[in-house]
Design a protein around this motif. Structure first.
Motif, PDB file in Angstrom:
ATOM      1  N   ASP A 117      22.832  42.881  44.118  1.00 38.24           N
ATOM      2  CA  ASP A 117      23.204  42.055  45.401  1.00 38.24           C
ATOM      3  C   ASP A 117      24.409  41.312  45.066  1.00 38.24           C
ATOM      4  O   ASP A 117      24.697  40.779  44.158  1.00 38.24           O
ATOM      5  CB  ASP A 117      22.329  40.952  45.841  1.00 38.24           C
ATOM      6  CG  ASP A 117      22.532  39.924  46.880  1.00 38.24           C
ATOM      7  OD1 ASP A 117      23.255  40.424  47.675  1.00 38.24           O
ATOM      8  OD2 ASP A 117      22.639  38.733  46.482  1.00 38.24           O
ATOM      9  N   ASP A 118      25.607  41.788  45.996  1.00 39.28           N
ATOM     10  CA  ASP A 118      27.256  41.189  45.517  1.00 39.28           C
ATOM     11  C   ASP A 118      27.519  41.735  44.267  1.00 39.28           C
ATOM     12  O   ASP A 118      28.296  40.989  43.337  1.00 39.28           O
ATOM     13  CB  ASP A 118      27.139  39.983  45.697  1.00 39.28           C
ATOM     14  CG  ASP A 118      27.101  39.471  47.084  1.00 39.28           C
ATOM     15  OD1 ASP A 118      27.446  40.293  48.033  1.00 39.28           O
ATOM     16  OD2 ASP A 118      26.684  38.363  47.429  1.00 39.28           O
ATOM     17  N   GLY A 119      26.988  43.005  43.714  1.00 41.23           N
ATOM     18  CA  GLY A 119      27.388  43.460  42.507  1.00 41.23           C
ATOM     19  C   GLY A 119      26.467  43.130  41.287  1.00 41.23           C
ATOM     20  O   GLY A 119      26.951  43.289  40.271  1.00 41.23           O
ATOM     21  N   ASP A 120      25.821  42.071  41.596  1.00 43.64           N
ATOM     22  CA  ASP A 120      24.858  41.526  40.430  1.00 43.64           C
ATOM     23  C   ASP A 120      23.546  42.313  40.334  1.00 43.64           C
ATOM     24  O   ASP A 120      22.726  42.314  41.433  1.00 43.64           O
ATOM     25  CB  ASP A 120      24.514  40.044  40.500  1.00 43.64           C
ATOM     26  CG  ASP A 120      26.073  39.192  40.155  1.00 43.64           C
ATOM     27  OD1 ASP A 120      26.741  39.863  39.457  1.00 43.64           O
ATOM     28  OD2 ASP A 120      26.034  38.195  40.993  1.00 43.64           O
ATOM     29  N   ILE A 121      22.693  42.684  39.330  1.00 42.23           N
ATOM     30  CA  ILE A 121      21.454  43.104  39.396  1.00 42.23           C
ATOM     31  C   ILE A 121      20.540  41.897  39.550  1.00 42.23           C
ATOM     32  O   ILE A 121      20.403  40.941  38.825  1.00 42.23           O
ATOM     33  CB  ILE A 121      21.312  43.850  37.782  1.00 42.23           C
ATOM     34  CG1 ILE A 121      22.056  44.854  37.964  1.00 42.23           C
ATOM     35  CG2 ILE A 121      19.834  44.146  37.890  1.00 42.23           C
ATOM     36  CD1 ILE A 121      21.962  45.565  36.430  1.00 42.23           C
ATOM     37  N   ALA A 195      11.940  57.478  46.246  1.00 38.18           N
ATOM     38  CA  ALA A 195      11.175  56.216  46.396  1.00 38.18           C
ATOM     39  C   ALA A 195      11.657  54.904  45.632  1.00 38.18           C
ATOM     40  O   ALA A 195      11.654  53.787  46.421  1.00 38.18           O
ATOM     41  CB  ALA A 195       9.741  56.215  45.599  1.00 38.18           C
ATOM     42  N   ASN A 196      12.441  55.209  44.629  1.00 37.99           N
ATOM     43  CA  ASN A 196      13.163  54.014  44.059  1.00 37.99           C
ATOM     44  C   ASN A 196      14.402  53.510  44.990  1.00 37.99           C
ATOM     45  O   ASN A 196      14.626  52.386  45.282  1.00 37.99           O
ATOM     46  CB  ASN A 196      13.727  54.321  42.672  1.00 37.99           C
ATOM     47  CG  ASN A 196      12.767  54.153  41.781  1.00 37.99           C
ATOM     48  OD1 ASN A 196      11.538  54.448  41.682  1.00 37.99           O
ATOM     49  ND2 ASN A 196      13.132  54.225  40.467  1.00 37.99           N
ATOM     50  N   GLN A 197      14.905  54.623  45.817  1.00 40.11           N
ATOM     51  CA  GLN A 197      16.024  54.297  46.568  1.00 40.11           C
ATOM     52  C   GLN A 197      15.635  53.586  47.788  1.00 40.11           C
ATOM     53  O   GLN A 197      16.226  52.654  48.391  1.00 40.11           O
ATOM     54  CB  GLN A 197      16.759  55.550  46.916  1.00 40.11           C
ATOM     55  CG  GLN A 197      18.002  55.224  48.058  1.00 40.11           C
ATOM     56  CD  GLN A 197      18.989  54.320  47.593  1.00 40.11           C
ATOM     57  OE1 GLN A 197      19.250  54.367  46.310  1.00 40.11           O
ATOM     58  NE2 GLN A 197      19.804  53.668  48.280  1.00 40.11           N
ATOM     59  N   ARG A 198      14.198  53.886  48.346  1.00 38.78           N
ATOM     60  CA  ARG A 198      13.901  53.160  49.634  1.00 38.78           C
ATOM     61  C   ARG A 198      13.515  51.730  49.093  1.00 38.78           C
ATOM     62  O   ARG A 198      13.728  51.140  49.892  1.00 38.78           O
ATOM     63  CB  ARG A 198      12.484  53.977  50.163  1.00 38.78           C
ATOM     64  CG  ARG A 198      12.003  53.313  51.302  1.00 38.78           C
ATOM     65  CD  ARG A 198      12.972  53.350  52.469  1.00 38.78           C
ATOM     66  NE  ARG A 198      12.886  54.743  52.857  1.00 38.78           N
ATOM     67  CZ  ARG A 198      12.132  55.321  53.653  1.00 38.78           C
ATOM     68  NH1 ARG A 198      10.957  54.906  53.930  1.00 38.78           N
ATOM     69  NH2 ARG A 198      12.723  56.549  54.030  1.00 38.78           N
ATOM     70  N   GLY A 199      13.133  51.623  47.871  1.00 39.45           N
ATOM     71  CA  GLY A 199      12.752  50.303  47.587  1.00 39.45           C
ATOM     72  C   GLY A 199      13.827  49.356  47.502  1.00 39.45           C
ATOM     73  O   GLY A 199      14.004  48.184  47.926  1.00 39.45           O
ATOM     74  N   ARG A 200      15.042  50.030  47.122  1.00 40.33           N
ATOM     75  CA  ARG A 200      16.486  49.063  47.024  1.00 40.33           C
ATOM     76  C   ARG A 200      17.007  48.747  48.377  1.00 40.33           C
ATOM     77  O   ARG A 200      17.207  47.601  48.601  1.00 40.33           O
ATOM     78  CB  ARG A 200      17.551  50.150  46.138  1.00 40.33           C
ATOM     79  CG  ARG A 200      16.935  49.997  44.810  1.00 40.33           C
ATOM     80  CD  ARG A 200      17.588  51.251  43.930  1.00 40.33           C
ATOM     81  NE  ARG A 200      18.899  51.401  44.058  1.00 40.33           N
ATOM     82  CZ  ARG A 200      19.745  52.554  43.494  1.00 40.33           C
ATOM     83  NH1 ARG A 200      19.024  53.422  42.743  1.00 40.33           N
ATOM     84  NH2 ARG A 200      20.820  52.678  43.810  1.00 40.33           N
ATOM     85  N   GLU A 201      16.914  49.862  49.311  1.00 42.38           N
ATOM     86  CA  GLU A 201      17.080  49.622  50.559  1.00 42.38           C
ATOM     87  C   GLU A 201      16.332  48.429  51.255  1.00 42.38           C
ATOM     88  O   GLU A 201      16.935  47.686  51.973  1.00 42.38           O
ATOM     89  CB  GLU A 201      16.991  50.881  51.286  1.00 42.38           C
ATOM     90  CG  GLU A 201      18.085  52.013  51.005  1.00 42.38           C
ATOM     91  CD  GLU A 201      17.524  53.451  51.530  1.00 42.38           C
ATOM     92  OE1 GLU A 201      16.806  53.397  52.359  1.00 42.38           O
ATOM     93  OE2 GLU A 201      18.505  54.130  51.235  1.00 42.38           O
ATOM     94  N   ALA A 208      19.284  40.350  53.090  1.00 42.57           N
ATOM     95  CA  ALA A 208      20.223  40.210  54.235  1.00 42.57           C
ATOM     96  C   ALA A 208      19.542  39.076  55.378  1.00 42.57           C
ATOM     97  O   ALA A 208      20.224  38.529  55.875  1.00 42.57           O
ATOM     98  CB  ALA A 208      20.742  41.561  54.889  1.00 42.57           C
ATOM     99  N   ASP A 209      18.412  39.031  55.355  1.00 41.98           N
ATOM    100  CA  ASP A 209      17.321  38.414  56.222  1.00 41.98           C
ATOM    101  C   ASP A 209      17.081  36.874  55.524  1.00 41.98           C
ATOM    102  O   ASP A 209      17.322  35.920  56.402  1.00 41.98           O
ATOM    103  CB  ASP A 209      16.097  38.902  56.621  1.00 41.98           C
ATOM    104  CG  ASP A 209      16.088  40.174  57.468  1.00 41.98           C
ATOM    105  OD1 ASP A 209      17.260  40.372  58.062  1.00 41.98           O
ATOM    106  OD2 ASP A 209      15.096  41.055  57.510  1.00 41.98           O
ATOM    107  N   HIS A 210      16.969  36.870  54.158  1.00 37.24           N
ATOM    108  CA  HIS A 210      16.385  35.669  53.754  1.00 37.24           C
ATOM    109  C   HIS A 210      17.480  35.235  52.512  1.00 37.24           C
ATOM    110  O   HIS A 210      17.222  33.796  52.331  1.00 37.24           O
ATOM    111  CB  HIS A 210      15.020  35.729  53.073  1.00 37.24           C
ATOM    112  CG  HIS A 210      14.131  36.180  53.941  1.00 37.24           C
ATOM    113  ND1 HIS A 210      13.437  35.472  55.007  1.00 37.24           N
ATOM    114  CD2 HIS A 210      13.397  37.598  54.088  1.00 37.24           C
ATOM    115  CE1 HIS A 210      12.650  36.116  55.384  1.00 37.24           C
ATOM    116  NE2 HIS A 210      12.497  37.518  54.984  1.00 37.24           N
ATOM    117  N   GLY A 211      18.565  35.893  52.292  1.00 37.96           N
ATOM    118  CA  GLY A 211      19.355  35.420  51.036  1.00 37.96           C
ATOM    119  C   GLY A 211      18.699  35.085  49.833  1.00 37.96           C
ATOM    120  O   GLY A 211      17.678  35.732  49.555  1.00 37.96           O
TER     121      GLY A 211
END
Length: 520
Positions: A117-121, A195-201, A208-211
Motif C-alpha cells: 500500500d503506497d509502496g509499503d508492505i 491465488a496469491n495475486q487475487r488476494g492482493r487485488e 481503497a474502501d476502508h483505508g
C-alpha cells in the motif's frame, strides 16, 4: 501509515464495523482458495482440494484463513516468519517447502506474496498446495523407506520465485528439472501465483474502501479471538493432564514409537509439553515442530467455541514445547514426509486424550487416526490420495462414516476423475460395515478402496492404526484397525513396492471409537 495511525484505527472500530471487516478478510482467503482449486491441473488439488490459503499482516501474524487443511494452516506462520528473514520486497513472490525452514513436508509447496500500500508492505497472501511429485527416490515423493530428507524430493528454502513482479525463469527451471511431470508442477505453481495475486487485488480493493481502518482491523480481529480463547481456557479446570499413544513403526523398522504429552491449564494459558516422546527415528515419521504446533492448535480450536474467528489470536494463549532431536521436533537431515500426514494425526489424538479429563464433554473418541496415504506413480504420472475412515463418536452423536478426520480436510478423488486421469481401475469403493466402535454413540465406519494398477508402477502406502485401534471413550468400544493388501498379500502399514501391470491394491481403513457404554 504510521503505527500510531494504525492503533487509532484499531481503537475506533466498533463491533459492527469489526465484524464486517473480519468477514470481508475471510472472504478474501476463501476466494484465493477457489482461484487455486479452479486454476490447478492436478486432481489432488482440483478434486481433493489438498491446498490452503490465508492472509497475514506485515509482522507475519495470521489475520484470516479459508476453512481448508488444519495441518497446513497451523504451520503457515512458520513459513511467513522464514520469508521475513529474507527481506521481502514489493513485487516479490517467495517459494519454499523446506520443513526445517518454514515448511511441513516437501510435497507441500508454499508461495508467500507481499501486499503493498503506497509502496509499503502491509501484509502477505499465502497459498500452500500438496504437489503430486517433487522428486526424490520414489514417484509421488512419499517413499516409505526414506532415511533422510534428501531422498524425499527437492528441498526449497525460502527463495524468490518472482522479483520486481517478474518471474525468475532460472529458478523455476531449476525446480522443474528436479521433479517428475514438470508441466503439471508448472501449472499448479501458476495456480498458486494466481491465488496469491487475487488476494492482493482484493485486499487492495478493501484498502481503497476502508483505508487505514482495514489495517487496524488486522490487529483488532486478532485481539478479539485472543480474548475469546482466553475466556474459554479460563472456564476450564486448572490442572495437569497427561496421555500417551503410539506410532506403528517408521517405515524402516516396525517397532512402536511412543508419543507422550503433558497438558497444563493455568488460568487463560494452555501449555503442551512433549517431554518423554521418543527421539527422532531413522524413518520418515518425524514431525517438524511446526507440524506438532498445527496439531495442538487444531485440538484447541476443537475444544473451544467454533465461532471464534481463526487467526493468530487463537494461538497466542497456547505454548508448545518439544525436546530438540525428538520425534516431534527433529533435526536435519531427518526424513519427515510421513510426519506431516501420519504423526500429526497421532499428536492430535494424544492431546485430545489428555484433555478428555479436563473437558470430557467436548472431546470425542478417537477417529481413524491416519490419512491412509496411497501413492501410485511412474515416470509419466503420479497419483496421490488420502482415504477417509471413521470419525470418533462424541458425547451426543454418532461418528460420521467414510470421512477424513483430524489434520486433513480433503475430499476424495471421484472414481470417474481418477480413472480418466491415471492408468488405474477402481474395483471397489464402499463402507466397512460395523468397523466403528460400539457405544451409546457408535463410531463411524471406515472405507474399502480397492483398485487395479494397469501399468508397471511404484506403490507407496503410509498408514497407521493397523495394529493399535482407535480408542473408545467413557466405556465406548475401540474402532476396528485398518488393513493393507497388495495382490491379496497383507503388507505393513508403511511400504513402497514396484509392481507390474495388473496388480491389485486394497485399503481397508479404520473405524472410529465409540463413546459411552453400549448398554446405554
Amino acid at each position: 501509515m504510521t503505527d500510531g495511525d494504525r492503533s487509532r484505527a484499531d481503537d475506533d472500530l466498533d463491533a459492527v464495523e469489526l465484524e464486517i471487516l473480519r468477514t470481508q478478510l475471510e472472504s478474501v482467503a476463501e476466494e484465493m482458495g477457489q482461484v487455486l482449486i479452479r486454476g490447478a491441473f492436478s486432481p489432488n488439488i482440483t478434486e481433493r482440494r489438498d491446498c490452503s490459503t490465508a492472509l497475514f499482516d506485515a509482522d507475519g501474524d495470521l489475520v484470516a484463513q479459508a476453512e481448508h487443511i488444519p495441518v497446513h494452516l497451523g504451520a503457515m506462520p512458520e513459513a511467513v516468519d522464514a520469508v521475513l528473514a529474507h527481506d521481502p520486497r514489493p513485487g516479490d513472490v517467495f517459494v519454499l517447502n523446506d520443513p526445517f525452514e518454514g515448511g511441513t513436508h516437501l510435497p507441500d509447496v508454499t508461495l508467500v506474496s507481499p501486499i503493498t500500500d503506497d509502496g509499503d508492505i502491509v501484509g502477505y497472501t499465502v497459498s500452500r498446495a500438496h504437489h503430486a511429485d517433487v522428486g526424490g527416490m520414489a514417484p509421488g515423493s512419499m517413499p516409505a523407506g526414506a532415511r533422510e530428507i534428501h531422498q524425499e524430493g527437492v528441498r526449497i528454502p525460502p527463495t524468490r520465485l518472482l522479483s520486481d513482479g517478474e518471474i525468475r525463469e532460472d529458478i523455476l527451471d531449476l525446480l522443474l528439472a528436479n521433479v517428475r511431470n514438470p508441466a503439471q508442477r508448472r501449472a499448479d505453481l501458476r495456480a498458486q501465483r494466481g491465488a496469491n495475486q487475487r488476494g492482493r487485488e482484493r485486499v487492495g480493493d478493501l484498502l481503497a474502501d476502508h483505508g487505514g481502518r482495514l489495517l487496524g482491523a488486522f490487529e483488532a480481529v486478532q485481539n478479539y479471538s485472543r480474548k475469546r480463547v482466553e475466556a474459554e481456557l479460563t472456564a476450564m479446570p486448572d490442572g495437569t493432564y497427561t496421555a500417551r499413544d503410539l506410532m506403528e513403526g517408521d517405515g524402516v523398522v516396525d517397532t512402536d514409537i511412543p508419543i507422550e504429552v503433558t497438558v497444563t491449564i493455568d488460568g487463560a494459558h494452555l501449555d503442551v509439553d512433549f517431554a518423554g516422546t521418543a527421539p527422532q527415528v531413522d524413518g520418515n515419521v518425524n514431525a517438524p515442530l511446526s507440524v506438532a504446533k498445527s496439531a495442538v492448535y487444531f485440538v484447541v480450536r476443537s475444544v473451544t467455541d467454533p465461532d471464534v474467528p481463526p487467526n493468530e489470536g487463537c494461538y497466542d494463549p497456547v505454548s508448545v514445547h518439544a525436546p530438540p532431536g525428538s520425534l516431534v521436533n527433529p533435526e536435519p537431515p531427518a526424513a519427515v514426509v510421513g510426519g506431516n500426514v501420519e504423526t500429526s494425526q497421532r499428536i492430535a489424538d494424544v492431546v485430545f486424550r489428555a484433555l478428555a479429563e479436563a473437558v470430557p464433554g467436548r472431546v470425542p473418541a478417537a477417529g481413524q487416526g491416519t490419512m491412509n496415504n496411497v501413492v501410485v506413480g511412474a515416470p509419466d504420472f503420479s497419483y496421490y490420495e488420502t482415504v477417509g475412515g471413521g470419525m470418533g463418536a462424541s458425547s451426543d452423536t454418532d461418528g460420521l462414516s467414510g470421512v477424513q478426520v483430524g489434520m486433513t480436510n480433503t475430499l476424495n478423488t471421484p472414481v470417474e476423475a481418477l480413472e480418466a486421469a491415471y492408468p488405474i481401475r477402481v474395483d471397489e469403493y464402499s463402507l466397512r460395515t460395523d468397523s466403528g466402535g460400539a457405544g451409546r454413540h457408535r463410531g463411524g465406519d471406515g472405507l474399502v478402496r480397492a483398485f487395479t494398477v494397469e501399468t508397471d508402477a511404484t506403490v507407496s502406502l503410509l498408514t497407521e492404526r493397523r495394529r493399535h485401534p482407535p480408542w473408545g471413550l467413557d466405556g465406548g468400544g475401540d474402532g476396528s484397525t485398518g488393513h493393507n493388501y497388495i495382490d491379496g498379500e497383507s503388507v505393513p502399514a508403511k511400504v513402497t513396492r514396484d509392481v507390474s501391470a495388473g496388480t491389485t491394491v486394497r485399503i481397508e481403513t479404520p473405524g472410529g471409537g465409540g463413546h459411552g457404554e453400549p448398554e446405554q
